[in-house]
Design an enzyme around this catalytic site. Structure first.
Site, short mmCIF file in Angstrom:
data_model
loop_
_atom_site.label_atom_id
_atom_site.label_comp_id
_atom_site.label_asym_id
_atom_site.label_seq_id
_atom_site.Cartn_x
_atom_site.Cartn_y
_atom_site.Cartn_z
N ARG A 1 0.27 -39.27 15.30
CA ARG A 1 0.56 -38.65 14.01
C ARG A 1 1.34 -37.34 14.20
O ARG A 1 1.35 -36.76 15.28
CB ARG A 1 -0.74 -38.30 13.27
CG ARG A 1 -1.47 -39.46 12.67
CD ARG A 1 -2.78 -38.97 12.10
NE ARG A 1 -3.51 -40.06 11.45
CZ ARG A 1 -4.82 -40.03 11.22
NH1 ARG A 1 -5.54 -38.99 11.58
NH2 ARG A 1 -5.40 -41.05 10.61
N THR B 1 0.83 -1.21 0.00
CA THR B 1 0.00 0.00 0.00
C THR B 1 0.86 1.25 0.00
O THR B 1 0.64 2.19 -0.79
CB THR B 1 -0.93 0.01 1.23
OG1 THR B 1 -1.78 -1.14 1.18
CG2 THR B 1 -1.78 1.26 1.27
N ASP C 1 1.34 -10.27 8.93
CA ASP C 1 2.65 -10.90 8.70
C ASP C 1 3.75 -10.29 9.57
O ASP C 1 4.81 -10.90 9.72
CB ASP C 1 3.06 -10.77 7.24
CG ASP C 1 2.08 -11.45 6.29
OD1 ASP C 1 1.32 -12.33 6.75
OD2 ASP C 1 2.07 -11.09 5.09
#
Length: 342
Positions: A158, A102, A123
């Site tokens: 797992r 931006t 982020d």
């Protein structure tokens, strides 16, 4: 004066908090306040709304942005059109909450458009600020998801691989991974050695661990490899969209270790949660400070978070490239001290 607020790029928890805090403060100062709809597209298409106490009230508690946003439309090669459209709106200044894309798109207009900026990205990779709003909320989503997935990982013996956003920066994976004490954290800044990773996982299996959690940033990759690109968005300033690393890792880990593995892509869940208290405080402080800067005529500047408080700085600090995780960052050291693979 007539002041407009614009939210650009991908949405982030806290955008509505900026709109409410800045809008209410500006109204109390006696200004007319408007919102540009859908980022730069709203200027190109002359789409604005008037903001008032009625449509501002309570925004701080909501995810998303009242004004809409877009990361598809830039200003490159359309600078004259953008400036002409802005002048048609007859505004006295623009308050912008956005990321590096931006502000890069606004750089050409710093002499023609009075702008005050606030750093926005989940982020946390925008330079010039220690933290950007939305980051704490995104890390909370990652940590809570990893914590929840640990139950099913243990139940089925797992590995659960959680893919998170961040593009070229690993801040979300690092923050969410440490907060959940996930056994493996993979960052774009630290390409991993797959054989060393397999040894780490097999060692955990041999020691009787039921299940493990891997948090991997979407831009992470094996040494001497490139990040996985899921798709491209034509016309976007950042056209490549990363994704797919978690699924590839899950299949390869099943082939080359003693573990079963499944993957989860959190995707836009990281953007869509209402902001945490930390992000609410940050956006209130930034929004109020932006309005004070309008009152003082302190244009073409930015609000940033530095050394524990909101401060003012040059808007140019947002335009120096992505802020990546340093190899010697103290959080990396903490993860290593905990025995996590990073």
């Amino acid at each position: 004066m007539k002041i407009a607020i614009l939210t650009g790029g991908g949405d982030a928890p806290g955008l509505n908090g900026i709109i409410e805090a800045a809008g209410k403060t500006l109204l109390r100062q006696g200004h007319q306040v408007y919102g540009i709809l859908n980022g730069f597209e709203g200027i190109f298409n002359s789409r604005i709304i008037e903001l008032n106490e009625g449509n501002l009230e309570g925004l701080h508690a909501k995810a998303g942005t009242l004004l809409g946003s877009s990361n598809r439309t830039g200003t490159q090669d359309r600078e004259k059109e953008f400036l002409d459209k802005y002048k048609e709106l007859d505004l006295n200044g623009l308050l912008v909450a956005g990321g590096d894309g931006t502000f890069a798109g606004l750089k050409a207009f710093r002499e023609q458009i009075p702008i005050i900026g606030a750093p926005k990205t989940i982020d946390n990779d925008i330079p010039g600020t220690d933290i950007s709003f939305g980051y704490d909320t995104a890390c909370t989503v990652v940590a809570e998801s990893a914590d929840a997935l640990r139950a099913t990982a243990d139940a089925h013996s797992r590995i659960m691989i959680v893919e998170v956003m961040g593009r070229t920066a690993g801040w979300i994976a690092l923050g969410g991974g440490i907060a959940s004490q996930s056994e493996v954290i993979l960052l774009p800044e630290r390409p991993f050695d797959f054989q060393a990773l397999c040894k780490f996982l097999n060692d955990k299996k041999a020691k009787g661990r039921k299940g493990l959690i891997i948090v991997v940033a979407e831009g992470a990759s094996e040494k001497n490899s490139k990040p996985e690109v899921a798709f491209e968005v034509e016309g976007s300033p950042q056209s490549e969209r990363y994704g797919g690393i978690a699924e590839l890792l899950a299949r390869r880990i099943e082939r080359e270790t003693a573990w079963e593995s499944r993957h989860v892509v959190l995707g836009h869940l990281q953007r869509s949660r209402p902001p945490t208290t930390t992000d609410r405080f940050l956006t209130i402080a930034m929004g109020v400070e932006m309005a004070r800067m309008v009152a003082e005529g302190d244009w073409n500047r930015a609000v940033v978070y530095k050394d524990g408080r909101v401060r003012r700085d040059s808007i140019d600090v947002f335009m120096t490239g992505a802020r990546l995780v340093p190899d010697d960052h103290r959080w990396v050291g903490m993860a290593q001290a905990l025995g996590l693979y990073i």
